[in-house]
Scaffold this active site. Structure first.
Site, PDB file in Angstrom:
ATOM      1  N   LEU A 510      43.379  35.467  45.353  1.00  0.00           N
ATOM      2  CA  LEU A 510      42.823  36.160  44.194  1.00  0.00           C
ATOM      3  C   LEU A 510      42.120  37.431  44.621  1.00  0.00           C
ATOM      4  O   LEU A 510      42.008  38.387  43.880  1.00  0.00           O
ATOM      5  CB  LEU A 510      41.810  35.262  43.487  1.00  0.00           C
ATOM      6  CG  LEU A 510      42.339  34.009  42.808  1.00  0.00           C
ATOM      7  CD1 LEU A 510      41.185  33.112  42.411  1.00  0.00           C
ATOM      8  CD2 LEU A 510      43.142  34.392  41.580  1.00  0.00           C
ATOM      9  N   GLY A 514      34.013  40.181  51.941  1.00  0.00           N
ATOM     10  CA  GLY A 514      33.441  40.192  53.271  1.00  0.00           C
ATOM     11  C   GLY A 514      33.412  38.805  53.883  1.00  0.00           C
ATOM     12  O   GLY A 514      33.565  38.623  55.086  1.00  0.00           O
ATOM     13  N   ASP A 628      22.497  41.006  44.732  1.00  0.00           N
ATOM     14  CA  ASP A 628      23.778  41.700  44.795  1.00  0.00           C
ATOM     15  C   ASP A 628      24.432  41.726  43.419  1.00  0.00           C
ATOM     16  O   ASP A 628      25.578  41.357  43.257  1.00  0.00           O
ATOM     17  CB  ASP A 628      24.678  41.019  45.836  1.00  0.00           C
ATOM     18  CG  ASP A 628      25.753  41.968  46.363  1.00  0.00           C
ATOM     19  OD1 ASP A 628      25.644  43.186  46.096  1.00  0.00           O
ATOM     20  OD2 ASP A 628      26.687  41.501  47.022  1.00  0.00           O
TER      21      ASP A 628
END
Ligand SMILES: *[C@@H]1O[C@H](CO)[C@@H](O)[C@H](O)[C@H]1NC(C)=O
Ligand SMILES: *[C@@H]1O[C@H](CO)[C@@H](O)[C@H](O)[C@H]1NC(C)=O
Ligand SMILES: *[C@@H]1O[C@H](CO)[C@@H](O)[C@H](O)[C@H]1NC(C)=O
Ligand SMILES: *[C@@H]1O[C@H](CO)[C@@H](O)[C@H](O)[C@H]1NC(C)=O
Ligand SMILES: *[C@@H]1O[C@H](CO)[C@@H](O)[C@H](O)[C@H]1NC(C)=O
Ligand SMILES: *[C@@H]1O[C@H](CO)[C@@H](O)[C@H](O)[C@H]1NC(C)=O
Ligand SMILES: *[C@@H]1O[C@H](CO)[C@@H](O)[C@H](O)[C@H]1NC(C)=O
Length: 843
Positions: A510, A514, A628
């Site tokens: 998909l 990282g 994040d």
């Protein structure tokens, strides 16, 4: 191999470094003088010995760098010999200089685009980065009317991650070239720069953290001649002040005997040479009784930066102590009131300096320095200034040129090489053997797993370190079993996951982040899942893995992606999530052919994500900071319900007695809270900032950072804030929204985003407030839809914006259901410009 040659060369250079000024109490441990592209050793009259950076074999340099020598006919004086050769780079390249010391160093860079038959260096456009600090961004000579040599002087800190090493990266912009003529690296005395200074206008002392870099903007010798590197133990240049004097008639130069200048404790000749202290400007006609004027100097600087202003004083004009008292102003604000230099030094002709920091707010691009008589007139009117230094300080993004962090220019992907070095250096003998055995074992097992047909995958049996089993068995292990017993996360066997993903079939990928690849999978009970598999060969991401399990075990919320289970066997680290059919929010905004979302859908998605974050901040026993937040970490299910994902970087928030969490800066460029960047203190408000960026992205349908756009548009936070402040945010919205978005709803949304993007965390709303405001914006939109048939469409925005946001058809590499981009990936990774900036070879 080549690296060591380079280091050797530098060592040799160092041996040749002879401190020139005998008076100097300080001997620089590091002094490297590099003549880029040069061919012979050059000894200057001031003691500096420049060595060629030598042939193409030098490592740290890209193989296609070229030395260029100017036509010998071009008469260049001895002092300027550096400018007669250069090294030219076609791709991003790095000079690596191993130093003897950590700490702050001068870094001087020489540029001169001389005519030559091979390269058009005059039109070169490039950026320069040193140890994570952006020094120059898209620098070029092509716009200067007169081509003259450029010497740039910086102070960079070599502590931190890359200790004892200076990495200077030159990065050509978009197919251009980069070049450099000379590099100078000289270590600084410890106390050369202060750790804090008084601000102007006055307030509490401002801290100057060691990682702040400086660029010399001005260094001026008041009332004296030009001082060349010959007259300065640190090879600095001091220019005369005449060009900066606002009214030359107001000042008169005075000079004393340089030999009589005294250096009290705390001031050394490295602060400034006696040639600076022995000359000054004083008030013209200083002994006329009724004098009320200031001497003013004006300097052009770049707005938006903070400057360190160092003033040098030495009272050699008075006959006795305490007779010279004056005021000092910076930008028309009082810096020192009734200043008496002799009272600080307790003697005459003694050197004294004082530092200030001044903020250049937006719109102002001058620094005005003034000295003048105090209002209390018991003293004869006079005022002096001997020397002045103005140093630009790197901004929260770690940049000295615009707002472009170094990551933007030099990608910091973990490279294989780093991993190898790490492994070797950390492996003690026994440990190494252990690692080898387990790696071999693992590879062996993996081969079996991958080679066998898929239906046999489950026949692969648990290995000794296996901590969990399929759901029919009870797991062993401390923390994991607790999680199991809470019914939150299942521990899945590797075999089960192999089966669910058809042995990690590439066609099921998909996305790639990282952490590793994300696969679509189907569990035995037919649940659709997203399987995130950590790169088995690296230990990197281990902390993230643990963090994510820990965080998600504690959390359950409609707007947070749920963890279904995980697997931790041998080197495998796998997380299994609920499958989010809609994929990341970003994909619905731009870069794909999906149907554009309506304004109402967008508001509902933002509200969903805000609820998820609000829950993170306030819902659990301990507050959690996501760290994040970005459009690739907000996932949509098949009904477009938004869920916040990727807790790999999350941190527990501050406890009651703390106000922040101190931590190294992590997160995604373009979304990073400037305050967090600056002070490395994490609060929930950092998430609020990132969410503000998400809001703007949702409205404008463009990436947070798009380097292909003109400079002022690159960063969405800056660009959209400009329009928002002008009250014209509608000019830059997604064209698909035109005609259907209600202006009041847009205003509310814009205001909310603006507040989220406030410079200081304390000024930003909480996620709860943001949520409330977004719901209000939704109500405004809905109210309008209900009445629209009755009214005409005056409430809508009819006109087409003058500027249409550019969409990125190419940037859809991250299609997928979950966690596609979990690292600090750039938003436009696949745009042409970007692949240019990111060196595929890494370092
Ligand atoms: C040169 O100037 C033009 C117009 O002033 C500007 O658009 C362009 O970006 C400048 N180039 C560089 C490299 O600064
Ligand atoms: C100082 O002033 C004198 C007379 O005004 C002038 O001739 C001289 O050049 C000045 N010196 C400097 C260093 O500016
Ligand atoms: C520079 O220093 C030399 C001696 O070191 C001295 O003779 C010369 O006058 C100085 N120049 C200036 C401009 O002060
Ligand atoms: C200033 O005072 C000195 C002596 O103290 C004198 O020589 C000089 O002429 C005075 N200057 C003026 C402009 O009055
Ligand atoms: C000197 O400058 C400051 C700030 O610009 C101003 O407040 C002050 O009045 C000036 N002093 C004189 C004597 O003009
Ligand atoms: C810089 O400006 C901001 C507001 O514009 C202010 O809050 C901050 O304290 C200033 N910093 C210094 C060093 O003056
Ligand atoms: C990059 O260079 C190409 C060709 O040289 C040009 O078409 C394109 O506009 C440039 N892009 C930018 C952002 O300057």
């Amino acid at each position: 191999m080549g690296n060591s040659i380079w280091i050797c060369r530098i060592c040799i250079l160092w041996v040749f470094c002879v401190p020139y000024i005998v008076l100097a109490s300080f001997t620089p441990q590091d002094c490297f003088f590099i003549d880029c592209g040069g061919s012979k050793v050059m000894k200057l009259g001031d003691g500096r010995v420049f060595k060629p950076d030598s042939g193409n074999s030098n490592v740290g340099l890209s193989p296609d760098s070229h030395a260029v020598i100017s036509d010998p006919q071009v008469a260049i004086s001895d002092d300027l010999f550096l400018y007669s050769s250069a090294r030219v780079f076609r791709a991003k390249s790095t000079y690596t200089i191993s130093t003897n010391q950590i700490g702050r160093h001068w870094l001087r860079l020489y540029f001169y685009p001389f005519e030559n038959p091979y390269y058009d260096v005059k039109s070169a456009v490039f950026s320069v980065v040193a140890n994570g600090i952006t020094l120059m961004y898209r620098f070029s000579f092509s716009n200067s009317s007169k081509i003259a040599p450029v010497l740039k002087e910086y102070v960079v800190d070599l502590s931190g991650t890359s200790s004892k090493r200076l990495s200077l990266t030159l990065s050509p912009f978009n197919g251009s070239i980069a070049f450099i003529n000379g590099i100078e690296v000289v270590s600084l005395p410890n106390k050369q720069f202060p750790s804090s200074a008084m601000p102007v206008p006055s307030g509490p002392e401002v801290e100057i953290p060691p990682h702040v870099a400086f660029e010399t903007a001005y260094r001026v010798n008041m009332g004296g001649p030009l001082l060349t590197p010959k007259n300065d133990s640190l090879w600095r240049t001091w220019e005369p002040d005449k060009p900066y004097l606002v009214n030359t008639a107001s000042a008169r130069n005075v000079s004393g005997n340089p030999r009589l200048i005294k250096y009290p404790d705390g001031v050394s000749i490295e602060i400034a040479p006696n040639w600076v202290y022995c000359t000054a400007q004083e008030m013209a006609d200083a002994n006329v009784s009724d004098q009320t004027f200031n001497i003013s100097w004006e300097f052009a600087v770049e707005h938006g930066f903070t400057y360190l202003i160092r003033m040098h004083f030495c009272d050699f004009v008075s006959r006795t102590l305490n007779t010279l008292v004056f005021n000092v102003y910076i930008n028309r604000k009082s810096a020192i009131d009734s200043f008496d230099p002799s009272s600080k030094t307790m003697e005459l002709s003694a050197a004294y300096f004082i530092d200030f920091v001044a903020n250049l707010s937006k719109g102002s691009n001058r620094i005005l320095v003034q000295v003048g008589p105090p209002t209390l007139r018991n003293f004869p009117s006079n005022a002096i200034l001997n020397g002045l230094e103005i140093m630009k300080m790197s901004n929260p993004s770690g940049s000295l040129d615009g707002n472009f962090p170094a990551d933007f220019i030099v990608s910091k992907r973990p490279s294989k090489k780093n991993w190898v070095v790490l492994a070797i250096s950390s492996a003690s003998a026994g440990f190494a053997i252990l690692v080898l055995i387990s790696v071999a074992f693992f590879l062996y097992l993996r081969r079996i797993c991958l080679k066998k047909p898929k239906d046999q995958c489950s026949s692969w049996l648990p290995v000794p370190t296996h901590v969990g089993n399929s759901d029919s068995k009870v797991s062993i292990g401390s923390s994991t079993s607790t999680a199991y017993s809470l019914g939150l996360n299942r521990i899945l066997a590797f075999s089960e996951i192999c089966k669910a993903t058809k042995n990690f079939d590439e066609s099921l990928v998909l996305g790639v982040g990282g952490f590793g690849k994300v696969y679509r999978g189907v569990l035995e009970n037919e649940t659709l899942v997203a399987v995130k598999r950590g790169n088995p060969r690296s230990r990197q991401g281990f902390t993230e893995f643990r963090t994510e399990i820990e965080m998600l075990s504690k959390l359950r919320h409609r707007h947070l992606v749920s963890l279904i289970g995980y697997c931790e066997e041998l080197n495998e680290r796998i997380l299994v999530y609920e499958y989010m059919a809609g994929g990341p929010l970003r994909k619905h905004l731009y870069g794909s052919n999906l149907q554009p979302l309506t304004w109402k859908q967008r508001l509902e998605i933002c509200i969903g994500a805000a609820k998820g974050l609000h829950y993170l901040h306030t819902g659990a026993a301990e507050s959690i900071i996501h760290r994040d937040v970005k459009t690739t970490n907000i996932l949509l299910d098949e009904n477009l319900t938004a869920k916040v994902a990727d807790f790999g970087l999350s941190k527990l928030g501050p406890t009651l007695d703390q106000t922040h969490v101190s931590t190294a800066v992590k997160g995604s460029f373009g979304y990073l809270d400037p305050e967090y960047y600056r002070r490395q203190q994490l609060t929930e408000k950092s998430d609020v900032y990132s969410f503000g960026v998400v809001l703007m992205e949702v409205l404008c349908a463009r990436p947070a950072i798009n380097p292909a756009l003109p400079r002022e548009q690159v960063n969405i936070a800056e660009w959209a804030m400009n329009w928002q402040k002008k009250g014209k945010l509608e000019k830059i919205i997604d064209p698909h929204l035109i005609g259907s978005i209600n202006l009041k709803s847009l205003r509310k949304f814009g205001e909310t985003a603006e507040k989220c993007l406030a410079e200081y965390g304390t000024e930003r709303p909480t996620m709860g407030d943001v949520l409330w405001n977004l719901e209000y914006a939704l109500q405004l939109q809905e109210a309008c839809i209900q009445t629209v048939s009755a009214e005409n469409s005056a409430n809508y925005i009819p006109e087409i914006p003058e500027w249409l946001p550019q969409t990125e058809p190419g940037s859809n590499g991250d299609v997928g259901g979950a966690h596609a981009m979990s690292d600090r990936e750039f938003d436009v990774a696949s745009s042409g410009v970007f692949s240019q900036l990111m060196d595929p070879k890494g370092r």
